[in-house]
Design an enzyme around this catalytic site. Structure first.
Site, PDB file in Angstrom:
ATOM      1  N   ARG A 167     -13.489 -21.286  46.678  1.00 26.23           N
ATOM      2  CA  ARG A 167     -13.313 -19.830  46.723  1.00 26.23           C
ATOM      3  C   ARG A 167     -14.661 -19.158  46.476  1.00 26.23           C
ATOM      4  O   ARG A 167     -15.249 -19.342  45.419  1.00 26.23           O
ATOM      5  CB  ARG A 167     -12.284 -19.447  45.653  1.00 26.23           C
ATOM      6  CG  ARG A 167     -11.948 -17.970  45.577  1.00 26.23           C
ATOM      7  CD  ARG A 167     -10.932 -17.734  44.475  1.00 26.23           C
ATOM      8  NE  ARG A 167     -10.610 -16.330  44.346  1.00 26.23           N
ATOM      9  CZ  ARG A 167     -11.334 -15.453  43.655  1.00 26.23           C
ATOM     10  NH1 ARG A 167     -12.420 -15.847  43.030  1.00 26.23           N
ATOM     11  NH2 ARG A 167     -10.961 -14.191  43.598  1.00 26.23           N
ATOM     12  N   LYS A 178     -20.142 -16.637  39.135  1.00 25.62           N
ATOM     13  CA  LYS A 178     -19.613 -16.510  37.775  1.00 25.62           C
ATOM     14  C   LYS A 178     -20.699 -16.691  36.715  1.00 25.62           C
ATOM     15  O   LYS A 178     -21.796 -17.173  36.989  1.00 25.62           O
ATOM     16  CB  LYS A 178     -18.458 -17.510  37.566  1.00 25.62           C
ATOM     17  CG  LYS A 178     -17.181 -17.033  38.267  1.00 25.62           C
ATOM     18  CD  LYS A 178     -15.985 -17.916  38.006  1.00 25.62           C
ATOM     19  CE  LYS A 178     -14.764 -17.330  38.734  1.00 25.62           C
ATOM     20  NZ  LYS A 178     -13.585 -18.206  38.648  1.00 25.62           N
TER      21      LYS A 178
HETATM   22  C1  7PJ Z   1     -10.449 -17.321  40.506  1.00 27.75           C
HETATM   23  C2  7PJ Z   1      -9.337 -16.757  41.125  1.00 27.75           C
HETATM   24  C3  7PJ Z   1     -10.577 -18.733  40.455  1.00 27.75           C
HETATM   25  C4  7PJ Z   1      -8.485 -18.829  41.636  1.00 27.75           C
HETATM   26  C5  7PJ Z   1     -10.596 -15.187  40.361  1.00 27.75           C
HETATM   27  C6  7PJ Z   1     -13.860 -14.086  39.972  1.00 27.75           C
HETATM   28  C7  7PJ Z   1     -12.710 -13.786  39.114  1.00 27.75           C
HETATM   29  N1  7PJ Z   1      -8.353 -17.499  41.692  1.00 27.75           N
HETATM   30  N2  7PJ Z   1      -9.445 -15.414  41.015  1.00 27.75           N
HETATM   31  N3  7PJ Z   1      -9.551 -19.439  41.038  1.00 27.75           N
HETATM   32  N4  7PJ Z   1     -11.244 -16.310  40.057  1.00 27.75           N
HETATM   33  N5  7PJ Z   1      -7.537 -19.600  42.172  1.00 27.75           N
HETATM   34  O1  7PJ Z   1     -13.788 -14.281  41.179  1.00 27.75           O
HETATM   35  O2  7PJ Z   1     -14.969 -14.124  39.378  1.00 27.75           O
HETATM   36  O3  7PJ Z   1     -11.508 -19.326  39.911  1.00 27.75           O
HETATM   37  S1  7PJ Z   1     -11.142 -13.584  39.977  1.00 27.75           S
END
Ligand code: 7PJ
Length: 275
Positions: A255, A221
Site C-alpha cells: 500500500r 510513515k
Molecule cells: C494502513 C492502512 C496500513 C492498511 C492506513 C497511513 C495511515 N490500511 N491505512 N495498512 N495505513 N491495511 O497511510 O499512513 O498500514 S492510514
C-alpha cells in the site's frame, strides 16, 4: 472485474500495488488536496496509469492523534468517490474504513475489498463483511489512533501481532468469511515503536508463512522518517526501499502513495528474480 481476487493474487509474481487515495481534508501527507471528487478521479487515474492494481479509498484519517469523523461525514467523502472511480475505470477499489455502515454502503457502491485497520472489531463490521462476501484486510493496531503511539507494549512484537491476526482470522472464518477472502496486515505504525516496526519488517516472512496473503503499508510513515531523518514529503526513496524489502519477504500487496516509484522498483526486483 476481469479476474477474481484470488486469481489476481496467484497470477502475479510481483506484489499487487495498492495506491492510497485519501478523501480526508486532514490526512497527514496530502491533506485536503484530494477532497473534491474531480481531484479524486484525477488522482485515481494517474495511479492507474502508473500501474496501481487497487485504489484504496479512505475517508477517516487514522494518523496518530487524528480526531474521529462522523458516519455522515465519512459516507459523504467516500461513497461519491467509489461510484465515480468504479464507473470510470476498470480497477479494484478497496474501502479503508472501520465502520460497518460505511463498509456496507461502499460495497453497494462498488467497492471490491474491505480494508479495516481495526480488523472488523467495531460493532456490526464482522456481520457486514460476512454478508458482503468480498476480500477483507485485517490489520493489527494496538490502542486507537488518538493514543496508540503513547506507550506501545509487547512481549515479543512479531509473535504478538501475528497471533492477534491469526485469532481474528479464525473468528472471521467461524463467522462465515471464506478463508480465501482473508488478507492480514501487521499494521506498520499503529501502536508500534520504530524498533517494533523494523522487527516486523525484518521478519515479515513470518506473516507470509501463515498462508494468508499479506498486505504491508509503510509508505511515508514515521518509521521511514526514523531511518532516513527525512520529513514526510521526502520519504519516497525510503518508502520504496521498504516496499522492496516487503516484496522480497513475500508480501502480496503493498500500500503506497508513490505508485510509479514503487512499480518501477518492483519491476527491477521481478526481473532479477526471473533471471
Ligand atoms: C494502513 C492502512 C496500513 C492498511 C492506513 C497511513 C495511515 N490500511 N491505512 N495498512 N495505513 N491495511 O497511510 O499512513 O498500514 S492510514
Amino acid at each position: 472485474m476481469s479476474k477474481d481476487f484470488t486469481t489476481l493474487l496467484q497470477t502475479t509474481t510481483s506484489p499487487l500495488v495498492m495506491g492510497i487515495l485519501n478523501v480526508t481534508p486532514d490526512s497527514f501527507s496530502d491533506g485536503g488536496q484530494f477532497d473534491q471528487i474531480n481531484s479524486a478521479i484525477e488522482q485515481a487515474e494517474l495511479m492507474i496509469q502508473q500501474g496501481a492494481d487497487i485504489i484504496d479509498i479512505g475517508g477517516e484519517s487514522t494518523r496518530p492523534n487524528a480526531e474521529e469523523v462522523s458516519l455522515e461525514e465519512e459516507l459523504s467523502r467516500v461513497i461519491p468517490a467509489i461510484k465515480a472511480i468504479k464507473s470510470k475505470f476498470d480497477v479494484w477499489v478497496s474501502i479503508d474504513t472501520s465502520k460497518a455502515e460505511v463498509m456496507k454502503q461502499a460495497v453497494e457502491a462498488g467497492a471490491d475489498i474491505i480494508n479495516d485497520v481495526r480488523a472488523l472489531t467495531l460493532p456490526g463490521a464482522l456481520d457486514v463483511a460476512v454478508q458482503a462476501q468480498v476480500p477483507v484486510c485485517l490489520m493489527h493496531m494496538q490502542g486507537q489512533p488518538k493514543n496508540m503511539q503513547n506507550n506501545p507494549q509487547y512481549d515479543e512484537v512479531v509473535t504478538d501481532v501475528l497471533q492477534y491476526l491469526l485469532e481474528r482470522a479464525d473468528e472471521c472464518t467461524q463467522a462465515g468469511i471464506a478463508k480465501a477472502n482473508i488478507i492480514i496486515d501487521p499494521g506498520f505504525g499503529f501502536g508500534k515503536t520504530a524498533d517494533n516496526n523494523f522487527k516486523i519488517l525484518n521478519q515479515l516472512d513470518a506473516f507470509t508463512a501463515s498462508g494468508y496473503p499479506v498486505l504491508a503499508g509503510l509508505s511515508r510513515k514515521t518509521m521511514i522518517g526514523h531511518a532516513t531523518g527525512q520529513d514526510v514529503e521526502n520519504r519516497v526513496y525510503g518508502s520504496v526501499a521498504g516496499a522492496l524489502i516487503c516484496a522480497q519477504k513475500g508480501a502480496d500487496i503493498i500500500r503506497v502513495h508513490d505508485v510509479q516509484a514503487t512499480v518501477d522498483a518492483l519491476a527491477v526486483l521481478e526481473h532479477t528474480q526471473r533471471a
